[in-house]
Design a protein around this motif. Structure first.
Motif, short mmCIF file in Angstrom:
data_model
loop_
_atom_site.label_atom_id
_atom_site.label_comp_id
_atom_site.label_asym_id
_atom_site.label_seq_id
_atom_site.Cartn_x
_atom_site.Cartn_y
_atom_site.Cartn_z
N ARG A 63 0.84 -1.20 0.00
CA ARG A 63 0.00 0.00 0.00
C ARG A 63 0.88 1.26 0.00
NH1 ARG A 63 -5.41 1.06 1.80
NH2 ARG A 63 -5.70 3.25 2.37
N THR A 64 1.91 1.28 0.83
CA THR A 64 2.77 2.46 0.88
C THR A 64 3.55 2.63 -0.43
OG1 THR A 64 4.60 1.23 1.91
CG2 THR A 64 3.01 2.25 3.38
N ARG A 65 3.97 1.51 -1.02
CA ARG A 65 4.69 1.60 -2.29
C ARG A 65 3.80 2.19 -3.38
NH1 ARG A 65 6.31 -4.17 -1.01
NH2 ARG A 65 8.34 -4.01 0.04
N ALA A 66 2.51 1.88 -3.31
CA ALA A 66 1.58 2.36 -4.33
C ALA A 66 1.14 3.80 -4.08
CB ALA A 66 0.35 1.45 -4.37
N GLY A 67 1.55 4.36 -2.94
CA GLY A 67 1.16 5.73 -2.63
C GLY A 67 -0.30 5.89 -2.26
N ALA A 68 -0.91 4.82 -1.74
CA ALA A 68 -2.33 4.88 -1.34
C ALA A 68 -2.48 5.78 -0.11
CB ALA A 68 -2.85 3.48 -1.05
N PRO A 69 -3.69 6.25 0.16
CA PRO A 69 -3.93 7.15 1.31
C PRO A 69 -3.63 6.45 2.64
CG PRO A 69 -5.80 7.17 -0.21
CD PRO A 69 -4.92 6.04 -0.64
N PRO A 70 -3.55 7.22 3.72
CA PRO A 70 -3.31 6.64 5.05
C PRO A 70 -4.40 5.63 5.44
CG PRO A 70 -2.95 9.00 5.10
CD PRO A 70 -3.56 8.68 3.76
N VAL A 71 -4.07 4.80 6.39
CA VAL A 71 -4.99 3.77 6.85
C VAL A 71 -4.80 3.59 8.36
CG1 VAL A 71 -3.35 1.88 6.39
CG2 VAL A 71 -5.80 1.39 6.47
N SER A 72 -5.89 3.31 9.06
CA SER A 72 -5.84 3.03 10.49
C SER A 72 -6.01 1.52 10.70
CB SER A 72 -6.94 3.78 11.24
OG SER A 72 -6.82 5.18 11.03
N VAL A 73 -5.10 0.93 11.47
CA VAL A 73 -5.10 -0.51 11.72
C VAL A 73 -5.41 -0.73 13.20
CG1 VAL A 73 -3.80 -2.65 11.48
CG2 VAL A 73 -3.36 -0.75 9.90
N VAL A 74 -6.52 -1.40 13.47
CA VAL A 74 -7.12 -1.39 14.80
C VAL A 74 -7.14 -2.79 15.40
CG1 VAL A 74 -9.11 -0.65 16.14
CG2 VAL A 74 -8.59 0.50 13.99
N SER A 75 -6.33 -3.02 16.41
CA SER A 75 -6.37 -4.28 17.14
C SER A 75 -7.57 -4.29 18.06
CB SER A 75 -5.10 -4.48 17.96
OG SER A 75 -5.26 -5.56 18.85
N CYS A 76 -8.37 -5.35 18.00
CA CYS A 76 -9.51 -5.52 18.89
C CYS A 76 -9.31 -6.75 19.77
CB CYS A 76 -10.80 -5.62 18.09
SG CYS A 76 -11.15 -4.18 17.06
N ASP A 77 -8.04 -7.07 20.04
CA ASP A 77 -7.72 -8.22 20.88
C ASP A 77 -7.38 -7.78 22.29
OD1 ASP A 77 -7.86 -10.67 19.18
OD2 ASP A 77 -6.51 -9.51 17.93
N ASN A 78 -7.52 -8.72 23.23
CA ASN A 78 -7.38 -8.40 24.65
C ASN A 78 -5.91 -8.38 25.07
OD1 ASN A 78 -10.13 -8.15 25.41
ND2 ASN A 78 -10.36 -10.36 25.28
N MET A 79 -5.27 -7.27 24.79
CA MET A 79 -3.89 -7.06 25.21
C MET A 79 -3.75 -5.63 25.70
SD MET A 79 -1.69 -8.81 22.12
CE MET A 79 -2.28 -7.57 20.95
N ALA A 80 -3.00 -5.43 26.77
CA ALA A 80 -2.71 -4.07 27.21
C ALA A 80 -1.89 -3.38 26.12
CB ALA A 80 -1.94 -4.09 28.52
#
Length: 481
Positions: free
Chosen positions: A176-193
């Motif tokens: 994605r970064t190589r292609a110059g795509a827009p920013p993205v948010s990556v959201v962990s929904c797992d039970n870790m501090a």
């Protein structure tokens, strides 16, 4: 009479109150989710569908199954529709959820997954892959590059059949970064501090350890275009059995092969650090805050900590479900005592621990829920590292007593004995090896703690002796607070 299958064609047979909150045909794949399990379908997918209904924005989800191609096929056969039943004390409520618009198998559909991760329309990636899906080293918290599956992914071509979610995600974000795509948010929904920080670290560690000639450039670009907001997710979602499938199909009047069930309560707290468009989850009650830590630690140490304690103690006492433990004469006492013991380790700004404990007791008592203890107790070598050990360290560092955590730890220790009914755990073999014959209980406790990366606690002789002293009563099936 054989019921017709649930799909978009048979939606017209359903009563209005059973229909999705939005027309699934109006949604587009703007979120990629790794993990096709019941929790995601009963939690984030519901928030996403309700947000789309409130705003009219076409937020749809493509769910990626890391392993289960069978689940992918079954969901596709139903046009990615499934039902959610809320198990309430006064009677269950069922409806169809339509937020998932496509399902992919991570290995066979690798090219499609990568194409989505590079798609400018996709601006959110979410994960529910459990603690073990992050392949973190218990010593460093970073990526365990010595793990066989991680090492194999690092040696493979980025567009090849990667087997870990971390590897597939890192390769996709790099493309994605190589292609110059827009920013993205990556959201962990797992039970870790600190789940956002943990996810960002293992992804960066994978890129750094790769043989990609442009890995430094990729890391630089990702630093400005990928965010990893921390989150807290909460809803009890028990495993579904054949009786649940029959009940859901009866409620709908069509056959649902992949229903999910959950308690009425649900919560989602998210760090307000997104770098790209997202659904208006707050329209369905999600909470966006500058720092999720108070909520995260309260949930991990009180809810998840109590869940694990009840699971390991309950299995020893012959219980099968959380509701069974609450019917025992020790169940409520364990929850209140553990929450009271751990409360001093929680930062200010979160829920009141006393009120939170009482809410937990009400939720755990729900007679309509059958949350299996074996499900909760699985992968314990990873779970207790998050749920019990940090609070144990902090309390003992202050010189405070830790009798309830010692009791819970003793129940876990007993469950690692060779010859006991095996619980699913990635470290099962190493844990069993901690029991020499003859075994000195305190030495076994030390060895087990070292195995889960808690050498500091293993060096606490008073703790190891106190845990060992609890074992005889537990072996006799007695839970003594």
């Amino acid at each position: 009479m054989t019921l017709p299958p649930l799909n978009r064609t048979t939606l017209s047979r359903l009563a209005p109150e059973l229909l999705p909150a939005v027309d699934p045909a109006e949604l587009r794949a703007r979120i990629v989710h790794f993990g096709l399990g019941a929790f995601h379908r009963a939690h984030q997918a519901v928030y996403t569908e309700n947000a789309a209904a409130h705003t009219g924005e076409p937020w749809g989800i493509t769910a990626v199954a890391p392993r289960s191609s069978g689940t992918v096929r079954t969901l596709r056969d139903q046009d990615c529709l499934y039902s959610l039943t809320e198990r309430r004390a006064g009677g269950s409520v069922c409806r169809v959820v339509g937020a998932v618009v496509d399902a992919l198998a991570m290995g066979p559909d690798a090219k499609a997954v990568d194409a989505l991760l590079a798609d400018p329309e996709v601006t959110v990636v979410t994960l529910t892959v459990t603690e073990k899906g992050y392949h973190r080293s218990p010593l460093t918290g970073g990526l365990d590059t010595s793990a066989a599956s991680v090492a194999a992914d690092l040696a493979a071509r980025p567009d090849g059949p990667l087997t870990t979610v971390v590897g597939r995600l890192a390769a996709g974000l790099a493309a994605r970064t190589r292609a110059g795509a827009p920013p993205v948010s990556v959201v962990s929904c797992d039970n870790m501090a600190g789940n956002g920080t943990a996810l960002g670290r293992v992804v960066r560690d994978f890129v750094r350890a790769s043989a990609w000639p442009d890995r430094d450039e990729v890391l630089d670009r990702m630093a400005g275009s990928v965010a990893y907001p921390a989150t807290v997710v909460d809803r009890i979602v028990p495993a579904v059995g054949e009786a649940d499938r029959m009940a859901a199909s009866a409620a709908l009047g069509v056959r649902d092969a992949l229903p999910v069930a959950g308690e009425p309560y649900r919560q989602w707290v998210l760090e307000d650090s997104f770098v790209a468009p997202r659904p208006s989850w707050e329209r369905d009650g999600a909470l966006f805050v500058p720092d999720v830590t108070p909520y995260q630690l309260t949930k991990l140490r009180l809810l998840n900590g109590s869940h694990s304690a009840l699971a390991h103690l309950g299995l020893l006492a012959g219980c099968a479900t959380i509701a069974d433990t609450m019917a025992a004469d020790w169940g409520e006492s364990v929850v209140r005592a553990l929450c009271g013991e751990v409360a001093p380790t929680l930062p200010a700004g979160g829920p009141d621990p006393v009120d939170y404990a009482e809410d937990l007791i009400l939720r755990f008592r729900n007679p309509a829920m059958r949350h299996l203890l074996r499900q909760i107790a699985s992968d314990a070598s990873l779970k207790i590292v998050e749920r019990w050990l940090p609070a144990l360290r902090e309390l003992r560092g202050r010189g405070a007593g830790t009798p309830v955590l010692e009791l819970a730890l003793a129940a876990w220790v007993h469950g690692t004995r060779p010859g006991t009914t095996a619980l699913a755990d990635p470290a099962a073999e190493a844990l069993a090896a901690c029991w020499p014959v003859p075994a000195r209980p305190a030495d076994t406790v030390r060895a087990l703690l070292r195995t889960v990366g808690a050498a500091d606690l293993a060096g606490d002789d008073a703790l190891c002796a106190a845990v060992a002293d609890r074992l005889p009563a537990l072996r006799a099936g007695r839970v003594e607070i």
